[in-house]
Design a protein around this motif. Structure first.
Motif, PDB file in Angstrom:
ATOM      1  N   GLY A 125       0.813  -1.212   0.000  1.00 12.68           N
ATOM      2  CA  GLY A 125       0.000   0.000   0.000  1.00 12.68           C
ATOM      3  C   GLY A 125       0.843   1.257   0.000  1.00 12.68           C
ATOM      4  N   ALA A 126       1.932   1.250   0.780  1.00 12.05           N
ATOM      5  CA  ALA A 126       2.790   2.433   0.862  1.00 12.05           C
ATOM      6  C   ALA A 126       3.520   2.694  -0.446  1.00 12.05           C
ATOM      7  CB  ALA A 126       3.794   2.259   2.000  1.00 12.05           C
ATOM      8  N   VAL A 127       4.057   1.652  -1.073  1.00 13.42           N
ATOM      9  CA  VAL A 127       4.821   1.888  -2.304  1.00 13.42           C
ATOM     10  C   VAL A 127       3.898   2.290  -3.459  1.00 13.42           C
ATOM     11  CG1 VAL A 127       6.680   0.340  -1.583  1.00 13.42           C
ATOM     12  CG2 VAL A 127       4.799  -0.571  -2.964  1.00 13.42           C
ATOM     13  N   ILE A 128       2.641   1.825  -3.435  1.00  8.65           N
ATOM     14  CA  ILE A 128       1.680   2.294  -4.443  1.00  8.65           C
ATOM     15  C   ILE A 128       1.423   3.784  -4.268  1.00  8.65           C
ATOM     16  CG2 ILE A 128      -0.736   2.156  -5.154  1.00  8.65           C
ATOM     17  CD1 ILE A 128      -0.605  -0.855  -4.696  1.00  8.65           C
ATOM     18  N   ALA A 129       1.297   4.223  -3.010  1.00  7.79           N
ATOM     19  CA  ALA A 129       1.111   5.649  -2.750  1.00  7.79           C
ATOM     20  C   ALA A 129       2.307   6.459  -3.246  1.00  7.79           C
ATOM     21  CB  ALA A 129       0.898   5.878  -1.249  1.00  7.79           C
ATOM     22  N   VAL A 188       6.301  -2.934  -8.362  1.00  9.15           N
ATOM     23  CA  VAL A 188       6.242  -1.473  -8.227  1.00  9.15           C
ATOM     24  C   VAL A 188       7.638  -0.876  -8.275  1.00  9.15           C
ATOM     25  CG1 VAL A 188       5.623   0.412  -6.671  1.00  9.15           C
ATOM     26  CG2 VAL A 188       4.072  -1.524  -6.960  1.00  9.15           C
ATOM     27  N   LYS A 189       8.608  -1.518  -7.640  1.00  9.12           N
ATOM     28  CA  LYS A 189       9.981  -1.016  -7.659  1.00  9.12           C
ATOM     29  C   LYS A 189      10.560  -1.044  -9.072  1.00  9.12           C
ATOM     30  CE  LYS A 189      12.735  -2.264  -4.291  1.00  9.12           C
ATOM     31  NZ  LYS A 189      13.452  -3.131  -3.329  1.00  9.12           N
ATOM     32  N   VAL A 190      10.163  -2.039  -9.862  1.00  9.24           N
ATOM     33  CA  VAL A 190      10.671  -2.132 -11.226  1.00  9.24           C
ATOM     34  C   VAL A 190      10.135  -0.996 -12.097  1.00  9.24           C
ATOM     35  CG1 VAL A 190      10.561  -3.509 -13.344  1.00  9.24           C
ATOM     36  CG2 VAL A 190      11.115  -4.604 -11.171  1.00  9.24           C
ATOM     37  N   ILE A 191       8.858  -0.663 -11.945  1.00 10.88           N
ATOM     38  CA  ILE A 191       8.246   0.351 -12.814  1.00 10.88           C
ATOM     39  C   ILE A 191       8.389   1.762 -12.268  1.00 10.88           C
ATOM     40  CG2 ILE A 191       6.585  -1.334 -13.681  1.00 10.88           C
ATOM     41  CD1 ILE A 191       4.482  -0.126 -11.909  1.00 10.88           C
ATOM     42  N   ALA A 192       8.899   1.910 -11.047  1.00 10.40           N
ATOM     43  CA  ALA A 192       9.073   3.237 -10.462  1.00 10.40           C
ATOM     44  C   ALA A 192      10.216   3.979 -11.138  1.00 10.40           C
ATOM     45  CB  ALA A 192       9.338   3.122  -8.966  1.00 10.40           C
ATOM     46  N   ASP A 193      10.148   5.309 -11.116  1.00 10.14           N
ATOM     47  CA  ASP A 193      11.214   6.134 -11.660  1.00 10.14           C
ATOM     48  C   ASP A 193      12.496   5.889 -10.866  1.00 10.14           C
ATOM     49  OD1 ASP A 193      13.012   8.404 -12.018  1.00 10.14           O
ATOM     50  OD2 ASP A 193      11.346   9.369 -13.066  1.00 10.14           O
ATOM     51  N   GLN A 197      11.558   8.205  -7.701  1.00  7.81           N
ATOM     52  CA  GLN A 197      10.693   7.442  -6.801  1.00  7.81           C
ATOM     53  C   GLN A 197      11.377   6.253  -6.140  1.00  7.81           C
ATOM     54  OE1 GLN A 197       7.713   6.587  -9.822  1.00  7.81           O
ATOM     55  NE2 GLN A 197       6.314   8.116  -8.948  1.00  7.81           N
ATOM     56  N   LEU A 198      12.215   5.547  -6.863  1.00 11.52           N
ATOM     57  CA  LEU A 198      12.803   4.307  -6.352  1.00 11.52           C
ATOM     58  C   LEU A 198      13.632   4.498  -5.079  1.00 11.52           C
ATOM     59  CD1 LEU A 198      13.108   1.286  -6.714  1.00 11.52           C
ATOM     60  CD2 LEU A 198      15.048   1.714  -8.237  1.00 11.52           C
ATOM     61  N   PRO A 199      14.462   5.541  -4.970  1.00 17.15           N
ATOM     62  CA  PRO A 199      15.213   5.700  -3.710  1.00 17.15           C
ATOM     63  C   PRO A 199      14.311   5.856  -2.493  1.00 17.15           C
ATOM     64  CG  PRO A 199      16.190   7.030  -5.447  1.00 17.15           C
ATOM     65  CD  PRO A 199      14.890   6.519  -5.986  1.00 17.15           C
ATOM     66  N   GLY A 200      13.233   6.638  -2.624  1.00 10.03           N
ATOM     67  CA  GLY A 200      12.311   6.818  -1.505  1.00 10.03           C
ATOM     68  C   GLY A 200      11.592   5.532  -1.141  1.00 10.03           C
ATOM     69  N   LEU A 205      11.013   1.031   2.732  1.00  7.97           N
ATOM     70  CA  LEU A 205      10.892  -0.396   2.993  1.00  7.97           C
ATOM     71  C   LEU A 205      11.932  -0.894   3.989  1.00  7.97           C
ATOM     72  CD1 LEU A 205      10.172  -1.711  -0.618  1.00  7.97           C
ATOM     73  CD2 LEU A 205       8.562  -1.623   1.294  1.00  7.97           C
ATOM     74  N   LEU A 206      13.039  -0.174   4.132  1.00  7.30           N
ATOM     75  CA  LEU A 206      14.061  -0.559   5.109  1.00  7.30           C
ATOM     76  C   LEU A 206      13.652  -0.217   6.534  1.00  7.30           C
ATOM     77  CD1 LEU A 206      17.313   0.500   3.209  1.00  7.30           C
ATOM     78  CD2 LEU A 206      16.391  -1.808   3.496  1.00  7.30           C
TER      79      LEU A 206
END
Length: 353
Positions: A125-129, A188-193, A197-200, A205-206
């Motif tokens: 849910g968080a990574v979709i947001a 989601v991580k694959v399609i994220a910028d 977006q990916l660093p955030g 997630l850590l």
């Protein structure tokens, strides 16, 4: 004989080493409360901006006396360190209590709150947001709803397999749903910028408490406390549910209803915590196990001891995460680095003849 007396007599053989060693319990509580107090003081003092006990006392006195506040020190104490301390205490309390409940209900001391997919659902849910560029408020809302939806899905699937062992089906369904949700996070991580977006997403997630504010905790804290109160009021039900379903039913417990209520409460605590902290592992697994070695499996003792121990552990770990180097370490990484070896040590120690 009243039902409560019958329950207590029925579970007394299995509960608890603590009843025969009250001195050990008192010593454990004194030691634990001392650790918690030192952890709070250490969290107030630690950081890149050094402060003294006298300065902390003055800042707190000025605020409580209603005098005007100003200066960098006041901002650091009241807007950075105190909210972070409160968040760490809330996170440790939630994960440890949820872990104790899940381990008792699933009759396995090696399970944790994320066994039913709570962490994976909240993470998705968080990574979709983040992928949609939503605000922090919606990130927390979607993380919370994701955790609840994951457990609802797991429990619904397990309910379709009622002719088999319900506990085993619940765990297996949780593993399957958690794996699929984890795959969704990877997609989601694959399609994220990769630059924006990916660093955030990766850092969230850590797990971590940097930047948390009292406003972010204002909605999560009441929900966590309400769920925790419900779990404590039903602590004897948890003791009885640790037996076979037939024995629990014979003692007057509605097994399905009680299990669902307790799982919902534990899920609510975990989802609320993950929504403002990210995914922080090992607390719900390690803390109840250590607490059980000290006070036994009786939830009347295990639950409060796990709560205080979990709060102390997370607060100490978070203070270490932001103090060990100039670059703050993710809290979830540090709990894994500390929790894994320590858990192995506990297992080896408990296996001695």
């Amino acid at each position: 004989m009243r039902r409560t007396d019958t329950m207590q007599q029925a579970i007394s053989p299995a509960i608890s080493l603590a009843q025969q060693t009250p001195k050990r319990i008192r010593i454990a509580w004194l030691l634990l409360l001392g650790i918690l107090l030192m952890a709070v003081m250490g969290a107030l003092l630690a950081g890149s901006f050094s402060v003294s006990f006298a300065e902390i006392g003055h800042v707190i006195y000025v605020r409580l006396a209603g005098m005007p506040q100003s200066g960098t020190l006041d901002t650091i104490i009241w807007q950075v360190r105190i909210p972070r301390i409160f968040a760490a205490l809330l996170l440790g309390t939630s994960l440890a209590a949820a872990g104790a409940v899940f381990q008792a209900l699933l009759r396995n001391p090696l399970v944790s709150p994320d066994i039913l997919g709570v962490s994976a659902g909240s993470g998705l849910g968080a990574v979709i947001a983040m992928l949609l560029g939503l605000s922090l408020f919606w990130l927390q809302v979607l993380a919370f709803l994701g955790g609840l939806a994951a457990v609802f899905l797991v429990y619904s699937i397990a309910s379709l397999l009622r002719q088999r062992d319900p506990i085993l089906m619940l765990v297996l369904a949780g593993i399957a749903i958690g794996t699929m949700l984890g795959a969704g996070i990877s997609v989601v991580k694959v399609i994220a910028d990769p630059y924006d977006q990916l660093p955030g997403i990766t850092y969230w997630l850590l797990g971590g408490l940097n930047g948390v504010s009292m406003a972010e905790l204002s909605w999560a804290a009441p929900l966590i406390l309400a769920a925790l109160t419900l779990v404590y009021l039903l602590r004897w039900h948890i003791n009885v549910l640790s037996f076979d379903d037939e024995q629990a039913s014979a003692l007057g417990i509605n097994v399905a209803q009680s299990r669902w209520v307790l799982i919902a409460a534990a899920t609510l605590m975990t989802a609320c915590a993950v929504s403002f902290s990210g995914i922080v592992g090992w607390v719900g697994l390690l803390v109840p196990h250590i607490a059980r070695l000290w006070v036994g499996p009786n939830m009347s003792r295990l639950l409060p001891f796990s709560i205080v121990l979990g709060a102390s552990f997370v607060l100490l770990t978070d203070t270490l995460a932001r103090s060990v180097s100039e670059l703050e370490l993710p809290l979830g990484v540090l709990t894994a680095l500390l929790g894994g070896p320590f858990f192995l040590f506990v297992l080896l120690r408990s296996n001695r003849p």
